[in-house]
Design a protein around this motif. Structure first.
Motif, PDB file in Angstrom:
ATOM      1  N   LEU A  23       0.837   9.009   2.687  1.00 27.04           N
ATOM      2  CA  LEU A  23       1.646   8.134   1.364  1.00 27.04           C
ATOM      3  C   LEU A  23       1.757   9.385  -0.257  1.00 27.04           C
ATOM      4  O   LEU A  23       2.377   9.820  -0.235  1.00 27.04           O
ATOM      5  N   ARG A  34       8.023   6.419  -3.236  1.00 27.14           N
ATOM      6  CA  ARG A  34       7.292   5.784  -2.141  1.00 27.14           C
ATOM      7  C   ARG A  34       8.289   4.691  -1.915  1.00 27.14           C
ATOM      8  O   ARG A  34       8.191   4.517   0.139  1.00 27.14           O
ATOM      9  N   GLN A  35       9.300   4.037  -2.484  1.00 27.53           N
ATOM     10  CA  GLN A  35      10.313   3.320  -1.244  1.00 27.53           C
ATOM     11  C   GLN A  35      11.020   4.856  -0.116  1.00 27.53           C
ATOM     12  O   GLN A  35      10.898   4.071   0.191  1.00 27.53           O
ATOM     13  N   GLY A  38       8.013   4.582   2.260  1.00 30.81           N
ATOM     14  CA  GLY A  38       7.828   3.568   3.016  1.00 30.81           C
ATOM     15  C   GLY A  38       8.635   3.300   4.406  1.00 30.81           C
ATOM     16  O   GLY A  38       8.788   2.619   5.004  1.00 30.81           O
ATOM     17  N   ILE A 225      -0.245   0.239   5.026  1.00 27.28           N
ATOM     18  CA  ILE A 225       0.300   1.707   4.541  1.00 27.28           C
ATOM     19  C   ILE A 225       0.143   0.931   3.297  1.00 27.28           C
ATOM     20  O   ILE A 225      -0.132   2.623   2.405  1.00 27.28           O
ATOM     21  N   HIS A 226       0.276   0.237   2.114  1.00 27.19           N
ATOM     22  CA  HIS A 226      -0.039   0.583   0.607  1.00 27.19           C
ATOM     23  C   HIS A 226      -1.340  -0.278   0.067  1.00 27.19           C
ATOM     24  O   HIS A 226      -1.179   0.514  -0.780  1.00 27.19           O
ATOM     25  N   ALA A 346       6.516  -2.410   4.781  1.00 20.78           N
ATOM     26  CA  ALA A 346       6.401  -1.079   4.618  1.00 20.78           C
ATOM     27  C   ALA A 346       7.682  -0.640   3.774  1.00 20.78           C
ATOM     28  O   ALA A 346       6.992   0.132   3.145  1.00 20.78           O
ATOM     29  N   TRP A 347       8.936  -1.114   4.045  1.00 18.74           N
ATOM     30  CA  TRP A 347       9.869  -1.094   2.852  1.00 18.74           C
ATOM     31  C   TRP A 347       9.704  -2.096   1.184  1.00 18.74           C
ATOM     32  O   TRP A 347       9.558  -1.365   1.055  1.00 18.74           O
ATOM     33  N   GLY A 350       6.931   0.001  -0.758  1.00 15.17           N
ATOM     34  CA  GLY A 350       7.421   0.466  -1.432  1.00 15.17           C
ATOM     35  C   GLY A 350       8.751   0.427  -2.787  1.00 15.17           C
ATOM     36  O   GLY A 350       8.483   0.974  -3.737  1.00 15.17           O
TER      37      GLY A 350
END
Length: 392
Positions: A23, A34-35, A38, A225-226, A346-347, A350
């Protein structure tokens, strides 16, 4: 077959679980937020799930070997294309589309579908747990290695190196060639796929199972992911995020095996309810405890024990409720629900960060979803539907 399946999942999932480490370097070099990153991984997860039922149906009919080999080729191509990306389109096609579709051919659904058809019913959930643990073994070894490769060679070269590892999936696929005989004959009895789908879609328990798996997808993708970036945002070194992901993998080796073993002896739906509720408790404790390297790694270890224990329990329930003939296709459809949750995890991670400057809202959503999933699993009927249409 179990050993080959575990090795394949070790490679495929180990590489996939390292994507959160990219990322920061990708967003900085490619000039995306990030969005957007994501959203690319959300697309990957959505395609992973959307393609899975069709891949599963093909594997049920023609066997897993061809599916695994094609999936490996597409996976390598997606990683290589991502390594050459100069903007969001290259990232979207490589990391998003190609890797997403490839994952549907090289992970749990295909390998468990093959193994589940030859393993005795009382050992099936345990076998699924062993295969799931393979994915965590990969996470434990591959994620720190990926971080070291990024630090030493840059993110682009590290993708080429990981792609080279994935080539090994092709020869391992031959380990899933099942022998014909009495053990292989049983899966061919049961309803044709169209009637099996009609039966499942009319079943309340099916939708409750899917809703719980949706929550699982949301949790593991958001955290996978985050979590590393959340840790660095709070001032901790990036090595803690990578070590945290590795610990998730390490403790899930134990967790997957134990949840799978328990699933062969106890009610699978009750175990799922307990697992989801414990996830909510783990997140609450993590947020209420002052953040430090120790608390971050303690959360990773506890969440790791709960990470993919849902997989053997959910797949075992599908086999128990609907039989073996269409096991790979039906688990593929349930897995689509998992990946819709993964898309949102994920989305939204972000999106919420870009809008609010914090991940707190997504953590709160994760807690609510955990307890909702726990309640949703309790009414599930664990026996075959009573109104099953007869085999023609």
């Amino acid at each position: 077959m179990i050993a080959a399946s575990a090795a394949i999942v070790t490679l495929a999932m180990g590489v996939r679980q390292s994507f959160g480490l990219y990322l920061t370097p990708m967003t900085l070099e490619l000039g995306i937020d990030r969005q957007t990153f994501g959203l690319v991984l959300a697309l990957q997860n959505l395609l992973f799930g959307a393609v899975q039922p069709f891949v599963g149906a093909y594997a049920d009919k023609h066997g897993p070997v061809r599916v695994l080999m094609i999936g490996a080729v597409v996976y390598v191509a997606g990683m290589a294309l991502t390594a050459t990306a100069s903007g969001v389109w290259g990232l979207g096609i490589g990391f998003g589309a190609l890797v997403g579709m490839a994952m549907s051919g090289v992970t749990f659904v295909v390998t468990m579908g093959a193994v589940g058809k030859i393993v005795a019913p009382e050992k099936r959930t345990l076998a699924f747990g062993i295969i799931t643990a393979g994915g965590s073994l990969g996470q434990f070894f591959v994620v720190p290695m990926a971080q070291a490769l990024i630090d030493a060679a840059g993110w682009r070269n590290s993708l080429y190196m990981l792609a080279a590892m994935l080539v090994l999936i092709a020869p391992l696929a031959f380990g899933l060639m099942s022998k014909r005989g009495a053990a292989a004959a049983a899966p061919h009895t049961g309803l044709p796929l169209n009637l099996a789908l009609k039966q499942a879609f009319a079943d309340k328990s099916w939708w409750l199972l899917c809703s719980g798996y949706f929550v699982c997808g949301f949790h593991v993708t958001f955290v996978g992911i985050h979590f590393p970036t959340y840790i660095t945002d709070q001032g901790l070194p990036s090595s803690i995020g990578a070590t945290g992901l590795a610990l998730i993998g390490l403790f899930n080796i134990l967790g997957s095996w134990m949840w799978g073993a328990w699933g062969g002896k106890h009610s699978k739906k009750h175990l799922l309810a307990i697992l989801y509720a414990l996830r909510g408790v783990a997140i609450i404790i993590f947020l209420l405890t002052p953040l430090s390297s120790f608390s971050a790694l303690a959360f990773a270890a506890s969440f790791g024990f709960l990470w993919l224990g849902t997989v053997p329990l959910t797949n075992g329930l599908v086999a128990q409720m609907y039989g073996l003939r269409n096991l790979t296709a039906l688990t593929g459809i349930v897995f689509f629900g998992h990946q819709i949750g993964a898309f949102l995890g994920a989305w939204l991670g972000g999106l919420v960060f870009d809008v609010t400057g914090s991940y707190n809202m997504v953590w709160y959503i994760s807690i609510g979803l955990a307890f909702t999933a726990a309640v949703a699993n309790l009414p599930i009927r664990q026996s075959p539907p009573q109104t099953a249409p007869q085999t023609p």
